[in-house]
Design a protein around this motif. Structure first.
Motif: not given
Length: 114
Positions: A43-54
């Motif tokens: 998982r890319s760092p950008a995707r991880q941050n996107h998921l964290y924002a959910q």
């Protein structure tokens, strides 16, 4: 380039030890009639941050408790195995699915995963 909204199922991006263990778990689970498949590996760092924002700054339920680089996914050391039935992903581990999840977790442990 993968979108932050798309799960990456390319097992070649995982550490070889994790990749091989995950492959063995899927084969063994499927052989027992448990329809588990890889939902997401690296998982890319950008995707991880996107998921964290959910569930925080984006709508929806919380799906992770860590930001980028706090997840083993960014290091290729994590894989999410999820029930795949009738073309749909199911994270439901209750009722009739409970025994399937318990068995998959046991197989994972036997193959060196936690």
């Amino acid at each position: 380039i993968m979108s932050v909204t798309t799960a990456d199922r390319d097992l070649s991006l995982l550490h070889p030890v994790v990749r091989e263990a995950a492959e063995r778990v899927v084969v063994r689970a499927n052989a027992e009639g448990l329809p588990f498949a890889v939902f997401e590996g690296w998982r890319s760092p950008a995707r991880q941050n996107h998921l964290y924002a959910q569930g925080r700054t984006r709508p929806g339920p919380k799906v992770t408790f860590v930001r980028a680089w706090g997840s083993y996914h960014q290091y290729g050391l994590a894989v999410d195995l999820v029930l795949r039935t009738n073309g749909n992903w199911s994270w439901d581990a209750s009722g009739a699915n409970a025994a399937s999840w318990t068995r998959m977790h046991r197989i994972g442990e036997e193959e060196g995963l936690e």
